[in-house]
Design a protein around this motif. Sequence first.
Motif, short mmCIF file in Angstrom:
data_model
loop_
_atom_site.label_atom_id
_atom_site.label_comp_id
_atom_site.label_asym_id
_atom_site.label_seq_id
_atom_site.Cartn_x
_atom_site.Cartn_y
_atom_site.Cartn_z
N LYS A 6 -55.66 -31.80 -43.58
CA LYS A 6 -55.52 -32.81 -44.63
C LYS A 6 -54.08 -33.32 -44.68
O LYS A 6 -53.15 -32.55 -44.49
CB LYS A 6 -55.88 -32.21 -45.98
N ARG A 8 -51.87 -36.07 -47.35
CA ARG A 8 -51.92 -36.96 -48.52
C ARG A 8 -50.52 -37.36 -48.91
O ARG A 8 -49.57 -36.61 -48.68
CB ARG A 8 -52.69 -36.34 -49.67
N GLU A 21 -55.37 -39.95 -49.40
CA GLU A 21 -55.68 -38.69 -48.75
C GLU A 21 -56.60 -38.91 -47.55
O GLU A 21 -57.57 -39.66 -47.64
CB GLU A 21 -56.36 -37.74 -49.75
N ASN A 23 -58.89 -36.68 -44.97
CA ASN A 23 -59.49 -35.41 -44.60
C ASN A 23 -59.69 -35.44 -43.09
O ASN A 23 -60.47 -36.25 -42.59
CB ASN A 23 -60.81 -35.22 -45.34
#
Length: 117
Positions: A6, A8, A21, A23
């Motif tokens: 991840k 962000r 963000e 993923n």
Amino acid sequence: MITFTKIRWKNFLSTGNNFTELNLTKNKTTLISGENGAGKTTFLDAISFVLFGKPYRNINIPQLANSINQKDCRVEVEFSIGNANYKIVRGLAPKIFEIYKDGNLVNQDSKIGRAHV
């Protein structure tokens, strides 16, 4: 092998006060594509900044903070190496640099010389 899970960021370059963000575990591989101005290079700048303290492009560090908010610029990346999970947080205004291993803040005492991970 490093597996990024991840990333962000907020108040980073032209992005605002809400986290953007990505993923990176949704699929086995990830392809970043998009039109001009969609944020592909912002992603590269964010990952370079959080890992190495400098952007991918030739941009002065103070220019990374959103020009409207000029504070709370924050980038976070999560990844794993083997069975260990890491999270790195780096920010500007205020200046932040934190490394977590398996949820625990790694000792970053400047007298040590380097973080023990």
